[in-house]
Design a protein around this motif. Sequence first.
Motif, PDB file in Angstrom:
ATOM      1  N   THR A  23       0.809  -1.221   0.000  1.00  0.00           N
ATOM      2  CA  THR A  23       0.000   0.000   0.000  1.00  0.00           C
ATOM      3  C   THR A  23       0.839   1.265   0.000  1.00  0.00           C
ATOM      4  OG1 THR A  23      -0.193  -0.063   2.418  1.00  0.00           O
ATOM      5  CG2 THR A  23      -1.962  -1.097   1.144  1.00  0.00           C
ATOM      6  N   HIS A  24       2.121   1.156   0.295  1.00  0.00           N
ATOM      7  CA  HIS A  24       2.987   2.331   0.336  1.00  0.00           C
ATOM      8  C   HIS A  24       3.961   2.385  -0.841  1.00  0.00           C
ATOM      9  CE1 HIS A  24       1.448   2.645   4.401  1.00  0.00           C
ATOM     10  NE2 HIS A  24       1.971   3.852   4.456  1.00  0.00           N
ATOM     11  N   LEU A  25       3.623   1.746  -1.947  1.00  0.00           N
ATOM     12  CA  LEU A  25       4.512   1.764  -3.105  1.00  0.00           C
ATOM     13  C   LEU A  25       4.636   3.153  -3.722  1.00  0.00           C
ATOM     14  CD1 LEU A  25       3.617  -1.564  -4.911  1.00  0.00           C
ATOM     15  CD2 LEU A  25       5.755  -0.987  -3.775  1.00  0.00           C
ATOM     16  N   ASP A  26       3.567   3.926  -3.707  1.00  0.00           N
ATOM     17  CA  ASP A  26       3.595   5.242  -4.333  1.00  0.00           C
ATOM     18  C   ASP A  26       3.874   6.363  -3.340  1.00  0.00           C
ATOM     19  OD1 ASP A  26       1.238   4.825  -3.026  1.00  0.00           O
ATOM     20  OD2 ASP A  26      -0.009   5.812  -4.519  1.00  0.00           O
ATOM     21  N   ARG A  27       4.123   6.032  -2.088  1.00  0.00           N
ATOM     22  CA  ARG A  27       4.427   7.023  -1.051  1.00  0.00           C
ATOM     23  C   ARG A  27       5.902   6.928  -0.681  1.00  0.00           C
ATOM     24  NH1 ARG A  27      -0.388   4.999   2.689  1.00  0.00           N
ATOM     25  NH2 ARG A  27      -2.064   5.354   1.222  1.00  0.00           N
ATOM     26  N   PRO A  28       6.446   8.002  -0.123  1.00  0.00           N
ATOM     27  CA  PRO A  28       7.842   7.920   0.319  1.00  0.00           C
ATOM     28  C   PRO A  28       8.017   6.848   1.390  1.00  0.00           C
ATOM     29  CG  PRO A  28       7.106  10.188   0.287  1.00  0.00           C
ATOM     30  CD  PRO A  28       5.890   9.344   0.041  1.00  0.00           C
ATOM     31  N   PHE A  29       9.074   6.091   1.292  1.00  0.00           N
ATOM     32  CA  PHE A  29       9.377   5.017   2.230  1.00  0.00           C
ATOM     33  C   PHE A  29      10.681   5.372   2.922  1.00  0.00           C
ATOM     34  CE2 PHE A  29      11.232   0.829   3.227  1.00  0.00           C
ATOM     35  CZ  PHE A  29      10.231   0.324   4.015  1.00  0.00           C
ATOM     36  N   MET A  31      13.543   7.351   3.863  1.00  0.00           N
ATOM     37  CA  MET A  31      14.122   8.542   3.229  1.00  0.00           C
ATOM     38  C   MET A  31      14.117   8.436   1.708  1.00  0.00           C
ATOM     39  SD  MET A  31      18.017   7.854   4.217  1.00  0.00           S
ATOM     40  CE  MET A  31      18.573   6.164   4.248  1.00  0.00           C
ATOM     41  N   PHE A  32      13.539   7.382   1.179  1.00  0.00           N
ATOM     42  CA  PHE A  32      13.541   7.154  -0.264  1.00  0.00           C
ATOM     43  C   PHE A  32      12.247   7.667  -0.885  1.00  0.00           C
ATOM     44  CE2 PHE A  32      15.850   3.606   1.687  1.00  0.00           C
ATOM     45  CZ  PHE A  32      17.097   3.830   1.137  1.00  0.00           C
ATOM     46  N   SER A  33      12.362   8.262  -2.044  1.00  0.00           N
ATOM     47  CA  SER A  33      11.196   8.622  -2.835  1.00  0.00           C
ATOM     48  C   SER A  33      11.122   7.658  -4.007  1.00  0.00           C
ATOM     49  CB  SER A  33      11.311  10.054  -3.328  1.00  0.00           C
ATOM     50  OG  SER A  33      10.262  10.344  -4.208  1.00  0.00           O
ATOM     51  N   GLN A  34      10.020   6.945  -4.122  1.00  0.00           N
ATOM     52  CA  GLN A  34       9.916   5.919  -5.146  1.00  0.00           C
ATOM     53  C   GLN A  34       9.977   6.490  -6.559  1.00  0.00           C
ATOM     54  OE1 GLN A  34       8.278   5.533  -2.258  1.00  0.00           O
ATOM     55  NE2 GLN A  34       9.503   3.788  -1.693  1.00  0.00           N
ATOM     56  N   SER A  35       9.598   7.738  -6.738  1.00  0.00           N
ATOM     57  CA  SER A  35       9.674   8.305  -8.087  1.00  0.00           C
ATOM     58  C   SER A  35      11.134   8.466  -8.522  1.00  0.00           C
ATOM     59  CB  SER A  35       8.955   9.653  -8.123  1.00  0.00           C
ATOM     60  OG  SER A  35       9.571  10.549  -7.214  1.00  0.00           O
ATOM     61  N   ASN A  36      12.032   8.649  -7.577  1.00  0.00           N
ATOM     62  CA  ASN A  36      13.454   8.785  -7.905  1.00  0.00           C
ATOM     63  C   ASN A  36      14.174   7.442  -7.893  1.00  0.00           C
ATOM     64  OD1 ASN A  36      13.025  11.526  -7.985  1.00  0.00           O
ATOM     65  ND2 ASN A  36      13.703  11.872  -5.910  1.00  0.00           N
ATOM     66  N   LEU A  37      13.658   6.497  -7.154  1.00  0.00           N
ATOM     67  CA  LEU A  37      14.339   5.212  -7.016  1.00  0.00           C
ATOM     68  C   LEU A  37      13.405   4.051  -7.352  1.00  0.00           C
ATOM     69  CD1 LEU A  37      16.215   5.918  -3.682  1.00  0.00           C
ATOM     70  CD2 LEU A  37      17.228   5.787  -5.936  1.00  0.00           C
ATOM     71  N   PRO A  38      13.301   3.689  -8.615  1.00  0.00           N
ATOM     72  CA  PRO A  38      12.421   2.563  -8.969  1.00  0.00           C
ATOM     73  C   PRO A  38      12.907   1.239  -8.390  1.00  0.00           C
ATOM     74  CG  PRO A  38      13.572   3.389 -10.909  1.00  0.00           C
ATOM     75  CD  PRO A  38      13.895   4.312  -9.785  1.00  0.00           C
ATOM     76  N   PHE A  39      14.201   1.141  -8.088  1.00  0.00           N
ATOM     77  CA  PHE A  39      14.736  -0.071  -7.470  1.00  0.00           C
ATOM     78  C   PHE A  39      14.081  -0.330  -6.117  1.00  0.00           C
ATOM     79  CE2 PHE A  39      17.843  -1.848  -4.460  1.00  0.00           C
ATOM     80  CZ  PHE A  39      17.978  -3.104  -5.017  1.00  0.00           C
ATOM     81  N   VAL A  40      13.855   0.731  -5.349  1.00  0.00           N
ATOM     82  CA  VAL A  40      13.229   0.584  -4.034  1.00  0.00           C
ATOM     83  C   VAL A  40      11.799   0.092  -4.185  1.00  0.00           C
ATOM     84  CG1 VAL A  40      12.522   1.819  -1.947  1.00  0.00           C
ATOM     85  CG2 VAL A  40      14.725   2.330  -2.996  1.00  0.00           C
ATOM     86  N   GLN A  41      11.073   0.640  -5.151  1.00  0.00           N
ATOM     87  CA  GLN A  41       9.695   0.224  -5.378  1.00  0.00           C
ATOM     88  C   GLN A  41       9.626  -1.239  -5.807  1.00  0.00           C
ATOM     89  OE1 GLN A  41       7.686   2.482  -8.368  1.00  0.00           O
ATOM     90  NE2 GLN A  41       5.674   1.824  -7.691  1.00  0.00           N
ATOM     91  N   LYS A  42      10.505  -1.651  -6.699  1.00  0.00           N
ATOM     92  CA  LYS A  42      10.519  -3.040  -7.160  1.00  0.00           C
ATOM     93  C   LYS A  42      10.892  -3.982  -6.020  1.00  0.00           C
ATOM     94  CE  LYS A  42      12.649  -6.007 -10.602  1.00  0.00           C
ATOM     95  NZ  LYS A  42      13.631  -6.105 -11.677  1.00  0.00           N
ATOM     96  N   THR A  43      11.873  -3.584  -5.215  1.00  0.00           N
ATOM     97  CA  THR A  43      12.296  -4.395  -4.072  1.00  0.00           C
ATOM     98  C   THR A  43      11.172  -4.524  -3.049  1.00  0.00           C
ATOM     99  OG1 THR A  43      14.551  -3.603  -4.398  1.00  0.00           O
ATOM    100  CG2 THR A  43      14.077  -4.670  -2.312  1.00  0.00           C
ATOM    101  N   MET A  44      10.453  -3.438  -2.802  1.00  0.00           N
ATOM    102  CA  MET A  44       9.331  -3.481  -1.863  1.00  0.00           C
ATOM    103  C   MET A  44       8.233  -4.410  -2.362  1.00  0.00           C
ATOM    104  SD  MET A  44       8.977   0.471  -0.566  1.00  0.00           S
ATOM    105  CE  MET A  44       7.356   0.204   0.091  1.00  0.00           C
TER     106      MET A  44
END
Length: 92
Positions: A23-29, A31-44
Amino acid sequence: MLIKLLIVLFLILLITIGILMLTHLDRPFFMFSQSNLPFVQKTMKITAYLLLLTSLMGIIILIWAPLSWNLLTLVLGSVITGAFALLISRAS
């Protein structure tokens, strides 16, 4: 009986973490912003699905398998969350 209760609490924790990550894929996680770091979103996303799959497997083991098989759920859930922490720490 107490061990089964603790396993149920662990499974609830895994399910909660998995749902929170999805549920938090599109929100900052952190200190990471998913729009800047797609790796973080994919890993999550991968981690969340693995945690939910582990939880489902843990529920099946809890109901039908011997109590000692719950060690598999505990180890697998811990390894998945540990690997997520290591991957995220390398992304910063």
